[in-house]
Design a protein around this motif. Structure first.
Motif, PDB file in Angstrom:
ATOM      1  N   ASN A 295      11.150   2.183 -48.728  1.00 61.98           N
ATOM      2  CA  ASN A 295       9.802   1.760 -48.349  1.00 61.98           C
ATOM      3  C   ASN A 295       9.693   1.547 -46.849  1.00 61.98           C
ATOM      4  N   LEU A 299       7.224   3.837 -44.235  1.00 57.63           N
ATOM      5  CA  LEU A 299       6.365   3.330 -43.159  1.00 57.63           C
ATOM      6  C   LEU A 299       6.839   3.893 -41.821  1.00 57.63           C
ATOM      7  N   THR A 396       1.512   2.017 -48.522  1.00 56.63           N
ATOM      8  CA  THR A 396       2.705   2.715 -48.022  1.00 56.63           C
ATOM      9  C   THR A 396       2.634   4.240 -48.207  1.00 56.63           C
TER      10      THR A 396
END
Lengths: 598, 598
Positions: A295, A299, A396
């Motif tokens: 994750n 980003l 995201t």
């Protein structure tokens, strides 16, 4: 040769005027002392590092690339990369948003976000070396044992060591359930790992004293598929109990990939030949632990394309003002020159404004996500933490896919502004395009992101999280719905937010009968959602600008924000019309094509 | 490593079933004897040359590139390029569509079009060496003196010599009016040329005994701007009256460009240091003469991207069938395998079908244009010649810009199908993207094409030529308007053709008040026009397929055509909605951006 100027004023606008981060941080004990001046001062220095140290190595790093010594398995990074990294460590930059317990400076993620945007503008390939460390840090911070944290986090925080993530194998990328690397338990509680990994960014290099590989592998008793994957720390050099570096661990680079772009980063085939590792988290639960890193990486990838969009824009703008060619269709503009600068031509402006709008929308979204991450990790109220986490999870895949697709468009258009010169390496524009290309692929292709968004994040909870974002839009409409000057910015977003509900329900309903309907609509859906989010932020940026102007500001910066927002709603946002239509046209025309795709 | 299979069946379908070229040629004395079997036999051999000789040199040529010896000014092309060219000459391929008077085979341009599509699929960089000769041939054939024709055309026809076009200078690309290369008249009727040219494709190489440069330059008495440009033949080696090669002429390669793609082609900076040339056509009318070559080149550039789209599609399709990863969302498809082939995923199919539809639409359009060219040059009826020329002029910027923009999308999507492997050089996919990039830039950027289409070809004669194309659509509606099975293919095209009239009038009206309105709308307009044209050809291809099926054919080829057409109308064609809206949103949001673009 290209140039780069850190967009500090734009960052300050987003952080302090649109998001009011310093006010938000007052509610977060960990960051309550962080004020506007500190943030600005850090980023000003960070900008200098990016522009003066990392940026000058961008083209040379691309041209030179990395070299593998096949005997020693050592990788030599391009000239200057190692020195730049030493300066980075010396300046304390790796520690920016790290936990003070392990030597970090404890600054909020928003600061790191802006700092990394600048590094990515300056040199994506170089930035990936420290960038991956950061993901490894976060993963170990969340899932490491106390001993692992004590051994590894201080060195990752200082930058003495770097990190990697070792997931992909030749036969499995997206489908990690198929991975084969084996981990054999040893009597001393460690594991011996054997297998082959590919596409390992920064997998081997000459910049740090040790490399901390986070490796996915299977234990002997692992169930098949993705439920049988465990996560291990496998350092390049063994780490002694006192934290010092010991013998070489047999995890080595077997080959470097020849790639379209990011030549300055070593993309390694990694051989694990009985390399010793320690387990992170629970056996067979490695994928969940790795998701912390993934994750963060997603980003980070969006941020790479944000950086490339900004630097490509800056250079195309300068060229368009400088290059004389043809006269304006509406009459000569530069009478004293043999031709007008090409910026007088409407389509040149359209290409420039596209890149500018994508950079500004992307920056607002990315900073907002960093703020959500700060709140998720540090807000005292559990509900705020949970809501922030949920919203961040929703956004995201949009950051990853929407910003990188936009970055591809934007860098291509900025290259196009240069005409034939854009195709020539020395101008630097073609490199931005080649580097931007990988961002749509790695850390989960953009198709995978769209399935994550629509299938898991939206339909997975019946649109509840999407409704939360819808509430933000509703709030803005409530605040500004009677403000005539805001109508041009708010109406399109409000209308799309309304349409999204029905649009989502429709696809969800069709998807229950046939899951391929979700797969057929997902990519278009993600772009629609991206425009909803960008539209919302453009409206908020316009709101701030209008308020400043109403309050008497004559700073042209605010008029500029309104001009960009107007362009965005007139020329980019309307693609949602076609996208909703093509998404609704369903899966049949894709799936009933056995003969066409024979 | 990529593979390539010449799409002979698809070409035959377009030529013989959709366009009925052999019937059309019966009306053209020059080609009255050309039959289906001859065309097919030539293209079968041509396909072998492309696949077996040119294609194997594509990746190696990209990796190796060209090398300039700075002492001799000679350029060494990549290993194998010279031999392949020798085989090309030996096979008589340069002469395919050349005038029998100069040793040509006199075959129609449709044959050359399909042959070159295959060469471009196989190796764009290599194909540019003979490709540019063809433009030089056409220019001299149209504008050369009898003596020039006698000296140069036989050697260009045989391929003993190659040609170039020398237009661009460092300070002028689009704006040729600014060019500075000087031509001084000599007592013997020749001229001495002095100046510098850049971006000269195939400007110097080791493949042919001589290079025939067509150079734009200014005479001493030239009026300023584009009305003072003359065209000259400047051979690398002087040509004696008997056609043999003499002394070296001082036109030489001063440097090679380092480029994003087409590495195998020598992109040269050319220095003219008193090089001797002869005038082509009238003094100061060089641009008009050069336009013969430029129009041919623009069709040729569209054809380059058509070729890349086809080869990228073929390889992505094969990979998608082979690569196992994840299970289908709608349930396991390959139970005996550890995962399903990725072609089961709707979005993978969408990417593949996008490339396939762009290839098939582009092929139909490009062949149609070649047929128009044959009719323009060889039809006995003057009105047919004139109409064909006009329609071809209208379609040329669409071929150049629409097919190359589509090719960029398509090659990118085919690369995306490969996931991370698509970024790796050895797979060959990233090269298709890099090579495709230049096609949107050279021979007039795609913005320039859009201004040519909307400003000159459409508004320039009040939409008269567009109406001619509209008549073709009307004819199809008349033929098939009551055929229910055709409705799904005809309705969208008929509706768009209707809308185009109002849409065009609106922009024309706004453009009369403010010419920047034309510049602001042109790029979107060209894509709408592109879909009108593609939509028309997809409807015609569907018509043929439906007739074959109605007549009892069980060849799956025809069902496949219907599937691709359905996909096209459902997923690609609808972008016209957004494009008409953004085109209509006008120039103000682009031009009132002084502060945003400060």
């Amino acid at each position: 040769m290209p140039t780069y100027t850190p967009p500090l004023r734009d960052m300050q606008f987003v952080m302090h005027e649109v998001l009011n981060v310093a006010d938000e941080y007052k509610a977060l004990p960990a960051h309550a002392e962080v004020d506007v001046d500190t943030i600005n001062a850090v980023l000003e220095e960070g900008g200098k590092f990016a522009a003066e140290v990392a940026f000058p190595l961008n083209i040379s790093g691309d041209t030179e690339g990395c070299k593998l010594d096949k005997t020693t398995h050592e990788v030599k990074t391009p000239t200057g990369f190692k020195d730049a990294y030493a300066k980075y460590v010396e300046g304390g930059w790796p520690a920016l948003s790290c936990d003070p317990e392990y030597g970090g400076q404890g600054l909020p993620f928003v600061v790191n976000q802006c700092f990394y945007e600048m590094l990515n503008s300056a040199n994506q390939a170089w930035t990936m070396y420290p960038g991956l460390s950061h993901g490894a840090y976060e993963c170990l911070h969340a899932h490491g044992t106390d001993e692992q944290k004590k051994l590894y986090l201080p060195k990752l925080t200082s930058g003495e060591w770097t990190g990697t993530m070792c997931l992909t194998e030749p036969h499995c990328g997206t489908d990690l359930g198929m991975l084969r690397t084996k981990a054999e338990p040893q009597a001393d509680g460690t594991y011996k790992l054997t297998g082959q990994k590919i596409f390992i960014s920064a997998g081997e290099h000459d910049m740090a004293a040790n490399i901390v590989h986070l490796v996915l592998a299977r234990l002997p008793d692992a169930p098949p598929g993705s439920k049988g994957i465990s996560l291990f720390i496998v350092p390049k050099f063994h780490v002694k109990a006192d934290g010092s570096v010991g013998e070489r661990n047999p995890i080595y680079c077997g080959g470097l990939e020849h790639k379209m772009g990011i030549h300055g980063n070593a993309t390694c085939q990694m051989i694990l030949d009985g390399a010793v590792g320690t387990l992170v988290g629970q056996p067979h639960k490695g994928l969940a632990a790795m998701f912390v890193m993934m994750n963060a990486a997603r980003l980070g990838v969006g941020n790479q394309s944000l950086g490339l969009t900004e630097v490509a824009y800056q250079n195309a703008l300068a060229y368009a003002k400088d290059r004389l060619q043809m006269r304006s269709l509406s009459g000569t503009k530069a009478k004293d020159k043999p031709a007008d600068p090409i910026i007088v031509h409407p389509d040149v402006r359209k290409m420039l404004l596209t890149a500018k709008a994508y950079a500004e929308g992307g920056r607002a979204l990315a900073c907002y996500c960093a703020l959500l991450l700060d709140k998720e990790l540090n807000h005292p109220d559990e509900k705020v933490r949970k809501d922030s986490a949920e919203l961040l999870a929703l956004l995201t895949p949009i950051v990853k896919a929407f910003i990188t697709d936009n970055g591809w468009q934007a860098t291509m258009m900025c290259q196009q502004v240069f005409g034939g010169h854009g195709f020539i390496k020395e101008w630097g524009m073609e490199q931005f395009v080649r580097d931007a290309r990988i961002n749509m692929i790695y850390e989960g292709t953009n198709t995978i992101q769209s399935l994550d968004l629509l299938g898991r994040k939206i339909l997975g909870n019946n649109g509840a999280t999407l409704k939360k974002f819808g509430k933000l839009v509703g709030q803005l409409v409530e605040e500004e719905g009677v403000n005539e000057k805001m109508a041009e910015f708010i109406n399109p977003v409000a209308m799309l937010a309304d349409q999204m509900t029905k649009f989502t329900t429709e696809i969800g309903f069709k998807g229950m009968q046939n899951p391929d309907e979700v797969g057929a609509a997902a990519v278009d859906y993600l772009r629609v959602a991206g425009h909803l989010v960008f539209g919302y932020f453009f409206a908020r940026m316009a709101q701030v600008a209008l308020r400043q102007i109403a309050a008497g500001s004559t700073d042209p910066f605010y008029q500029a924000k309104l001009q960009t927002a107007r362009f965005y709603f007139a020329k980019l946002f309307p693609e949602v019309q076609t996208l909703m239509r093509t998404a609704r046209s369903g899966s049949k025309v894709l799936m009933d094509t056995e003969l066409a795709l024979a």
